[in-house]
Design a protein around this motif. Sequence first.
Motif: not given
Length: 338
Positions: A14-23, A100-107, A112-117, A135-140
């Motif tokens: 599910l997150l393969a493309d997003l993981r590549e885009a972020i990293t 991105a952080a919300k989606l990675a946390t949910k799944t 990935l959620a930590w990196l995105a946040a 809001t970003a720090r809340r995701q962390i």
Amino acid sequence: MSVRSTVFPAADDLLADLREAITAPAEWSSDPGPASFAGPADLDTRTRECHDRYRRADYAGTARLLPAVVRGIETLTVDPPTGVNHRAIRRTQAVAYIAAAKLATKTGDHDLAWLAADRGQHAALAADAPALLATARRQIACVFHDTGRLADAERVAVSALDSLNQRPGDEDHRDLSSARGALLLLAAMTSIRRGERTEGRRRLTAAAEQADALGRDDNRLWSAFGPTNVAIHTLTATLVLDDPTEAVGVGEQIDTRLLPPPLAGRRARLHVDLSDGHARLGEDAIAAVHILDVARRAPQLLRVDPTARAVLATLLGRARGSTVSVLRSVAEQAGVAT
């Protein structure tokens, strides 16, 4: 009752493309991605659409759109057009990474959620946007909370609250109230999970005061914050405290019609918790009605929410008669072993 069929990739994909885009930052690649955007305004619109898809509990749709958005905003950040507002670009960048952080946390991809946040908080700092930074720090803090590092979750949430109170900036007071309220809700849940009931209830009360100041159910900064969301968190807190009778009583007073229409995920969350509460009380018929409501409102939530999946498995294991086939059908679509 009919349940919608949902095309949902395997968890590993599910997150393969997003993981590549972020990293793989834009400056590392000569190919920014297949999508093109008409300009910063168009990219901002698509970024907000990611949040809208997420709030509708369309996690697969969010995962399809986010990689192009991340690549687009990174390319724009590296090589901004002449005359463009740099803070506006950074704000869009922060909003994208929060999605991105919300989606990675949910799944469940917490790395990935930590990196995105973290990317989101640095973009919000560059944008000089205190409420967005909170809001970003809340995701962390959410990553710490969901991985059991409760002391760290509380530290980050309380620090973000302190920073927000010291430097509110010139942002819309509704954004500030929503950011503050969402942090208080997370801090409250963290306290309750740590066994600090008094502090948890104090923070729930403080969140309710912020909701009253906001004046209505809203979705500022995609927080879903408002009186109804405070009530849903109160219900969740009673379940953490293992009081299903009170939880059911609280839940019966909540009217999710007051939530903004797109918030399918929040509505479904109420039904997950009510199903959990009724199941704990042995009221499986009522619990099944609620879990089937989740399958109707937000079928993808059943693929990713641990509580929903656990309740569904419990109900299926105890089901008899015609209920078995209905629950089995839902379980198969959700990927729950039957």
